[in-house]
Motif scaffolding. Structure first.
Motif, PDB file in Angstrom:
ATOM      1  N   CYS A   1       6.985   8.123  -5.773  1.00 14.46           N
ATOM      2  CA  CYS A   1       6.161   8.911  -4.856  1.00 14.46           C
ATOM      3  C   CYS A   1       5.666  10.114  -5.653  1.00 14.46           C
ATOM      4  O   CYS A   1       6.450  11.005  -5.971  1.00 14.46           O
TER       5      CYS A   1
ATOM      6  N   GLN B   1       2.764  11.891   2.467  1.00 18.85           N
ATOM      7  CA  GLN B   1       1.920  13.067   2.269  1.00 18.85           C
ATOM      8  C   GLN B   1       0.524  12.547   1.937  1.00 18.85           C
ATOM      9  O   GLN B   1      -0.297  12.368   2.824  1.00 18.85           O
TER      10      GLN B   1
ATOM     11  N   CYS C   1       3.908  12.478  -4.720  1.00 16.09           N
ATOM     12  CA  CYS C   1       4.069  13.717  -3.966  1.00 16.09           C
ATOM     13  C   CYS C   1       5.536  14.127  -3.885  1.00 16.09           C
ATOM     14  O   CYS C   1       5.847  15.138  -3.248  1.00 16.09           O
TER      15      CYS C   1
HETATM   16  S1  FES Z   1       3.024  10.273  -0.382  1.00 15.90           S
HETATM   17 FE1  FES Z   1       1.805  10.733  -2.082  1.00 15.90          FE
HETATM   18  S2  FES Z   1       2.580   9.374  -3.555  1.00 15.90           S
HETATM   19 FE2  FES Z   1       4.058   9.227  -2.015  1.00 15.90          FE
END
Ligand code: FES
Ligand SMILES: Cc1cc2nc3c(=O)[nH]c(=O)nc-3n(C[C@H](O)[C@H](O)[C@H](O)COP(=O)(O)OP(=O)(O)OC[C@H]3O[C@@H](n4cnc5c(N)ncnc54)[C@H](O)[C@@H]3O)c2cc1C
Ligand code: FES
Lengths: 291, 167
Positions: free
Chosen positions: B133, B97, B135
């Motif tokens: 991660c 992301q 995200c």
């Molecule tokens: S893609 Fe954003 S921290 Fe993993």
């Protein structure tokens, strides 16, 4: 950005060379093995060595070798090697249990058994394991080798019997027939230090009674074995009521601090419960009922 | 002090202070900013690179300790203009992301597949368990690595072409 304070760096080419360098540079020289305890402390400036002596080239300290009734483990053996060793799993499953939950797989690629024991953090999983197994530590200095037990090795949190100009070179575990062991830890998330953990090792006599029992706990304010709990089981055939009593006594014997990881009551509860679980598992393994 | 090491197959030499961490050596001395640097406390794994094929947290290794060794970073995944199946997998399965954790995840994934070409989902989750991660895209990261396992190097090219044809 966390950066260590300045220092000079040297690579040891042999165990004797490491001892000579440590002797030459004195108390302000630190050995670096995996570096996964020392470097975080240097980044926080909790450690400020003038010299860092790298022992990672000493490949002859990286081994797991059976020698008669002993398993000898070189101080530079990585967590990962211990975790993946079939011989360790079959002889001392407590080590494998613990290595599954020491830090995370990436940290385990670097961290060593020698570094773990010498760091002597009260939450160090392998310290408890070695205490429970009655391990011996081989320490090398200018005068040669000396071999000591774990009770003598551990001097308190972050303190060991290894002098500034000595190296821990080997850990020795004694192989006993009709025996087994287990370790269990509660952690908040993968890679975190223990909220609490417990380890046990048992040896049966021919008649099905417990010849010997060792119980140890991690991160709850107790470095040595839990003699009161061991006494309940020793010489008896194992029973649920004795296991429950050993757990209760361990919960009483510990002296944890309240912190972000939990309250005193919670940690006492864990010490009790985890002690019971590892006793049950070590007994079942020794009886061949469980892997 | 003077250090010499191989980084992505090329020999590099620099004069550095012994206290320089490998992550900063890569980013600042060599300009390889693909290796990210996050928590500083050995916890997040965004700084993971390979030393002699093994994933390590480069914020917790001195550049001096890598002297004489072979380092591989995310910049070294693409070979002769062909992306690694791991990189392709992250594209196919939306494995990133914001992309902050991605370089570390990919180096760990590459090492995993080099040793264990057909890992189970559990083995993949275990392998990346020392990496965060932010995200929280773990499900797609796992699928990306599975994609790479299902499409090893020889077929990565043809897959690209297939996709191109479809596009
Ligand atoms: S893609 Fe954003 S921290 Fe993993
Ligand atoms: C994110 C993270 C999570 C972790 N979680 C856990 C955990 O859950 N449980 C756990 O038990 N550990 C944990 N650890 C610690 C990890 O296991 C370390 O690798 C280990 O404590 C130290 O080993 P090392 O080889 O890295 O030692 P180093 O950092 O290299 O050294 C530690 C100390 O020991 C000394 N030393 C090292 N080797 C020798 C030797 N042969 N002779 C004399 N002195 C020596 C050094 O001078 C230093 O003082 C964690 C570490 C990190 C970074
Ligand atoms: S920056 Fe290295 S683990 Fe987070």
């Amino acid at each position: 950005m966390q950066i260590p304070a300045p220092f000079d760096y040297a690579r040891a080419t042999s165990v004797d060379d490491a001892v000579a360098l440590l002797t030459r540079y004195g108390e302000d020289a630190h050995v670096i093995a995996g570096g996964h305890s020392l470097l975080p402390m240097m980044k926080l400036r909790l450690a400020r060595p003038d010299w860092v002596i790298d022992i990672n080239d000493l490949h002859d300290l990286d081994y797991i070798r059976r020698d008669g009734d002993q398993l000898r483990i070189g101080a530079l053996t990585r967590h990962r090697t211990l975790l993946e060793s079939a011989e360790v799993l079959s002889l001392f499953p407590i080590v494998t249990d613990a290595e599954r939950v020491v830090a995370d797989p990436i940290v385990r690629n670097r961290g060593t058994i020698g570094g773990s024991l010498c760091q002597a953090d009260p939450a160090e999983d392998l310290s408890t394991v070695c205490t429970v197994l009655g391990a011996e530590a081989v320490i090398h200095g200018a005068a040669g080798d000396r071999t000591i037990g774990m009770e003598e090795f551990h001097r308190g949190p972050y303190e060991t019997a290894v002098a500034f100009n000595e190296l821990l070179t080997e850990v020795r575990l004694t192989i006993r027939p009709r025996s087994s062991s287990a370790y269990e830890k509660v952690e908040r998330r993968v890679g975190d230090w223990a909220v609490a953990a417990a380890g046990a090792a048992v040896t049966f006599a021919d008649d099905g009674t417990l010849d010997d029992v060792a119980i140890g706990v991690t991160a709850v304010g107790l470095v040595n074995r839990v003699a009161s709990a061991e006494a309940v089981l020793r010489g008896e055939k194992p029973s649920e009521s004795a296991i429950a009593e050993a757990g209760r006594l361990t919960g009483e014997a510990v002296d944890p601090d309240a912190d972000q990881r939990g309250s005193v009551e919670y940690k006492r509860h864990l010490a009790n419960e985890l002690t019971q679980r590892v006793l049950r598992r070590a007994i079942a393994r020794a009886q061949g009922l469980e892997a | 002090m003077h250090v010499t090491m191989t980084v992505n197959g090329d020999e590099v030499e620099r004069d550095i202070e012994p206290r320089v961490l490998l992550v900063h050596f890569l980013r600042e001395n060599l300009g390889l900013t693909g290796t990210h640097w996050g928590c500083d406390t050995s916890n997040c794994g965004t700084c993971v690179v390979q030393i002699d094929g093994e994933p390590v947290k480069s914020c917790t290794v001195l550049a001096a300790m890598a002297d004489g060794h072979a380092v591989r970073t995310v910049e070294g995944l693409e070979v002769a203009g062909t992306v690694d199946p791991i990189q392709q997998g992250f594209m196919e399965e939306h494995g990133l992301q914001c992309g902050f954790c991605t370089p570390g995840m990919m180096l760990t994934a590459r090492a995993l597949l080099d040793e264990n070409p057909h890992p189970s989902e559990g083995e993949i989750r275990e392998a990346i368990s020392g990496q965060i991660c932010r995200c929280t895209g773990y499900a797609t990261i796992v699928r990306s690595i599975q994609w790479a396992a299902d499409h090893p190097a020889e077929t990565a090219d043809s897959t690209l072409e297939d996709e191109d044809v479809k596009a």
